[in-house]
Design a protein around this motif. Structure first.
Motif, short mmCIF file in Angstrom:
data_model
loop_
_atom_site.label_atom_id
_atom_site.label_comp_id
_atom_site.label_asym_id
_atom_site.label_seq_id
_atom_site.Cartn_x
_atom_site.Cartn_y
_atom_site.Cartn_z
N LEU A 128 0.84 -1.21 0.00
CA LEU A 128 0.00 0.00 0.00
C LEU A 128 0.88 1.25 0.00
N ARG A 129 0.64 2.13 -1.00
CA ARG A 129 1.46 3.35 -1.08
C ARG A 129 0.68 4.57 -0.59
N PHE A 130 -0.55 4.73 -1.06
CA PHE A 130 -1.36 5.88 -0.62
C PHE A 130 -2.72 5.38 -0.17
N LEU A 140 -8.74 15.43 -5.82
CA LEU A 140 -9.47 16.70 -5.64
C LEU A 140 -8.63 17.86 -6.18
N THR A 141 -7.35 17.86 -5.77
CA THR A 141 -6.46 18.95 -6.22
C THR A 141 -6.20 18.83 -7.72
N ALA A 142 -5.88 17.59 -8.17
CA ALA A 142 -5.53 17.40 -9.58
C ALA A 142 -6.72 17.69 -10.50
N GLY A 143 -7.90 17.17 -10.14
CA GLY A 143 -9.08 17.36 -10.98
C GLY A 143 -9.43 18.83 -11.12
N PRO A 188 -12.48 24.27 -4.42
CA PRO A 188 -11.97 22.92 -4.13
C PRO A 188 -10.47 22.80 -4.33
N PHE A 189 -9.91 23.55 -5.30
CA PHE A 189 -8.46 23.50 -5.50
C PHE A 189 -7.74 24.01 -4.24
N MET A 190 -8.24 25.11 -3.69
CA MET A 190 -7.59 25.67 -2.49
C MET A 190 -7.74 24.72 -1.30
N GLY A 235 12.94 14.87 -6.74
CA GLY A 235 12.13 15.39 -7.84
C GLY A 235 10.69 15.59 -7.40
N GLN A 236 10.17 14.61 -6.65
CA GLN A 236 8.77 14.72 -6.18
C GLN A 236 8.62 15.81 -5.13
N LYS A 237 9.68 15.99 -4.32
CA LYS A 237 9.60 17.08 -3.35
C LYS A 237 9.52 18.42 -4.10
N ILE A 239 8.16 18.85 -7.01
CA ILE A 239 6.78 18.95 -7.52
C ILE A 239 5.85 19.41 -6.38
N PHE A 240 6.02 18.75 -5.22
CA PHE A 240 5.15 19.08 -4.07
C PHE A 240 5.25 20.57 -3.73
N TRP A 241 6.51 21.08 -3.59
CA TRP A 241 6.64 22.49 -3.18
C TRP A 241 6.21 23.44 -4.29
N SER A 242 6.38 23.02 -5.55
CA SER A 242 5.87 23.88 -6.65
C SER A 242 4.36 24.00 -6.55
N VAL A 243 3.70 22.86 -6.26
CA VAL A 243 2.24 22.88 -6.18
C VAL A 243 1.80 23.72 -4.98
N ILE A 244 2.47 23.52 -3.83
CA ILE A 244 2.04 24.25 -2.63
C ILE A 244 2.32 25.76 -2.78
N GLY A 289 4.96 17.71 -17.02
CA GLY A 289 6.03 16.75 -16.74
C GLY A 289 5.58 15.73 -15.71
N HIS A 290 4.91 16.19 -14.65
CA HIS A 290 4.44 15.29 -13.59
C HIS A 290 3.42 14.28 -14.13
N ILE A 291 2.48 14.78 -14.92
CA ILE A 291 1.43 13.90 -15.44
C ILE A 291 2.04 12.83 -16.35
N TYR A 292 3.06 13.23 -17.13
CA TYR A 292 3.71 12.25 -18.01
C TYR A 292 4.34 11.12 -17.18
N ALA A 301 3.66 3.33 -12.06
CA ALA A 301 3.51 4.52 -11.21
C ALA A 301 2.04 4.86 -10.97
N PHE A 302 1.21 4.74 -12.02
CA PHE A 302 -0.18 5.20 -11.88
C PHE A 302 -0.94 4.46 -10.77
N ASP A 303 -0.58 3.18 -10.57
CA ASP A 303 -1.27 2.38 -9.54
C ASP A 303 -1.27 3.07 -8.18
N ALA A 304 -0.18 3.81 -7.90
CA ALA A 304 -0.06 4.48 -6.59
C ALA A 304 -1.25 5.40 -6.34
N MET A 305 -1.72 6.07 -7.40
CA MET A 305 -2.85 6.99 -7.26
C MET A 305 -4.15 6.37 -7.78
N GLY A 306 -4.04 5.19 -8.42
CA GLY A 306 -5.24 4.49 -8.89
C GLY A 306 -5.79 3.64 -7.75
C1 HEM Z 1 -4.02 13.22 -14.84
C2 HEM Z 1 -3.18 13.83 -14.08
C3 HEM Z 1 -2.31 13.25 -12.99
C4 HEM Z 1 -1.81 12.00 -12.83
C5 HEM Z 1 -1.98 10.80 -13.74
C6 HEM Z 1 -1.05 12.02 -11.60
C7 HEM Z 1 -0.40 10.92 -11.08
C8 HEM Z 1 0.27 10.91 -9.88
C9 HEM Z 1 0.90 9.74 -9.29
C10 HEM Z 1 0.89 8.35 -9.89
C11 HEM Z 1 1.47 10.13 -8.13
C12 HEM Z 1 2.21 9.23 -7.13
C13 HEM Z 1 3.66 9.12 -7.45
C14 HEM Z 1 4.32 8.17 -6.50
O1 HEM Z 1 3.74 7.13 -6.15
O2 HEM Z 1 5.45 8.38 -6.09
C15 HEM Z 1 1.21 11.54 -7.97
C16 HEM Z 1 1.68 12.30 -6.93
C17 HEM Z 1 1.45 13.65 -6.79
N1 HEM Z 1 0.65 14.42 -7.60
FE1 HEM Z 1 -0.23 13.84 -9.31
N2 HEM Z 1 -1.10 13.26 -11.08
C18 HEM Z 1 -1.86 14.05 -11.89
C19 HEM Z 1 -2.15 15.38 -11.72
C20 HEM Z 1 -1.70 16.13 -10.67
C21 HEM Z 1 -1.97 17.51 -10.52
C22 HEM Z 1 -2.76 18.37 -11.51
C23 HEM Z 1 -1.39 17.91 -9.35
C24 HEM Z 1 -1.36 19.24 -8.70
C25 HEM Z 1 -1.90 20.32 -9.13
C26 HEM Z 1 -0.73 16.77 -8.79
C27 HEM Z 1 0.01 16.77 -7.63
C28 HEM Z 1 0.68 15.70 -7.11
C29 HEM Z 1 1.56 15.76 -5.97
C30 HEM Z 1 1.90 17.01 -5.16
C31 HEM Z 1 2.04 14.48 -5.77
C32 HEM Z 1 3.02 14.04 -4.68
C33 HEM Z 1 4.42 14.36 -5.12
C34 HEM Z 1 4.84 13.60 -6.35
O3 HEM Z 1 4.62 12.40 -6.43
O4 HEM Z 1 5.35 14.25 -7.27
N3 HEM Z 1 -0.95 15.70 -9.62
N4 HEM Z 1 0.49 11.98 -9.05
#
Ligand code: HEM
Length: 348
Positions: A128-130, A140-143, A188-190, A235-237, A239-244, A289-292, A301-306
């Motif tokens: 389990l990752r998330f 909620l934030t991404a949508g 909802p984004f905020m 790299g993810q940190k 992304i996190f701080w850029s988003v915050i 870049g993050h979405i890619y 990778a997607f499974d973590a958020m799926g």
């Molecule tokens: C369709 C779009 C998106 C997909 C497929 C996606 C996918 C993911 C995945 C798979 C992770 C987990 C990575 C891991 O397990 O290490 C993640 C993490 C995260 N996502 Fe997204 N995401 C999307 C859009 C967004 C958007 C729009 C935001 C913010 C505005 C966002 C913010 C974050 C943050 C802050 C994390 C944690 C840090 C990181 O993993 O980089 N995501 N996302």
């Protein structure tokens, strides 16, 4: 003689009568303020020099209003023309270059490196990752961000891209709905930002493992290289701080744009809007870049958020320190990988 005098008197009287009649008519037709001005000996005219000065940046030509809000007096604001030139020129270019530049980087990265696969193959064991709350916060934030990004990009680029494709009527209707969506989904984004900060800040404090991860290029550039990482790598940190931080800047400037009188005057609104637009363009590019990487760019990778569960080999390769810790914490044992359970088998 007498006759001549009478004739000239009658002529004079007629002229005087006509003059009085004209004066009376003028009194009725000419507005009172013009009349007042025309007889006001102290009235001063606007000189050409004053007019030219008011047309300098920061100047303003104002009229008069009978409502209390004196901001409504503005007639000509040279600063508005500079702002429009920025919005329709520089802003457009910044947005287009950020977006297309990042898309080009992603395509080039894919062409050179290809999809990042799990070097040791899928283990078939899940960890389990998330949890569901973390996934809810992410989506909620991404949508809401995705819709804010699309409707915001429409305001800058839409007229050049969509009008030629769909025509001005469809563009106007879509833009109006887009504007409503932009105004309402900001909330909802905020909320998502606040939750995200609360659940993930503890895992995003930079530390020594980040330096080693960065030195190894995150293992992204070369197959078989897997620098250690905790729950989030450097790299993810980032992304996190850029988003915050980017999200916070967008939130503050966005609320000021929704309630302009909180922001001050015209010059402040223009500055606030420029900041909002530039931060948004940069954040959208980063998120491309993050979405890619979070979808097609990295196997597993997607499974973590799926589903929330990732393959144990994926976890070991990309988050070795976290994987060990999570395995211990999650307890249990299965096929030599304690803490993980076998992935459900696909239906026959
Ligand atoms: C369709 C779009 C998106 C997909 C497929 C996606 C996918 C993911 C995945 C798979 C992770 C987990 C990575 C891991 O397990 O290490 C993640 C993490 C995260 N996502 Fe997204 N995401 C999307 C859009 C967004 C958007 C729009 C935001 C913010 C505005 C966002 C913010 C974050 C943050 C802050 C994390 C944690 C840090 C990181 O993993 O980089 N995501 N996302």
């Amino acid at each position: 003689m007498l006759r001549a005098s009478l004739t000239s008197f009658a002529k004079g009287a007629r002229t005087a009568l006509a003059a009085f009649a004209l004066l009376g008519l003028a009194a009725v037709l000419v507005p009172s303020d013009v009349r007042a001005q025309s007889i006001n000996p102290t009235a001063s005219a606007v000189t050409e020099e004053q007019l030219l000065q008011a047309l300098q940046p920061g100047g303003e030509i104002a009229g008069r209003v009978s409502i209390p809000d004196q901001k409504a007096t503005g007639l000509i604001k040279p600063g508005g023309q500079d702002w429009r030139a920025f919005h329709q020129g520089t802003m457009l270019w910044i947005t287009a270059i950020a977006l297309l530049g990042m898309l080009a980087i992603v395509v080039a990265f894919y062409a050179v490196r290809g999809k990042i696969t799990i070097d040791s193959g899928m283990s078939g064991l899940k960890i389990l990752r998330f949890n569901s709350f973390e996934r809810f916060v992410h989506w909620l934030t991404a949508g809401s961000f995705l819709i804010l990004a699309l409707t915001g990009l429409n305001l800058v680029l839409g007229r050049y891209v969509l009008i030629p494709l769909f025509g001005p009527e469809a563009f106007a209707a879509a833009t109006q709905w887009g504007k409503y969506a932009h105004n309402y989904l900001a909330w909802p984004f905020m909320a998502g930002l606040v939750f995200m900060l609360a659940v993930w800040i503890k895992d995003n404090i930079p530390d020594r493992t980040d330096v080693a991860w960065l030195k190894a290029g995150g293992g992204l550039l070369k197959k078989g290289v897997h620098p250690d990482a905790k729950k989030f790598n450097a790299g993810q940190k980032g992304i996190f701080w850029s988003v915050i931080l980017g999200g916070a800047a967008l939130s503050v400037t966005g609320v000021l744009l929704l309630f302009p009188y909180l922001a001050g005057g015209y010059a402040d609104w223009q500055l606030v809007q420029i900041i909002h637009g530039i931060v948004a363009a940069v954040l959208v590019a980063i998120m491309v870049g993050h979405i890619y990487i979070g979808s097609v760019g990295m196997q597993g990778a997607f499974d973590a958020m799926g589903s929330g569960e990732v393959d144990f080999n994926w976890a070991k390769e990309h988050h070795s320190l976290w994987a060990e810790e999570a395995r211990r914490k999650q307890g249990g044992a299965s096929a030599g990988t304690p803490g993980a359970r076998p992935a459900p088998q696909p239906a026959e």
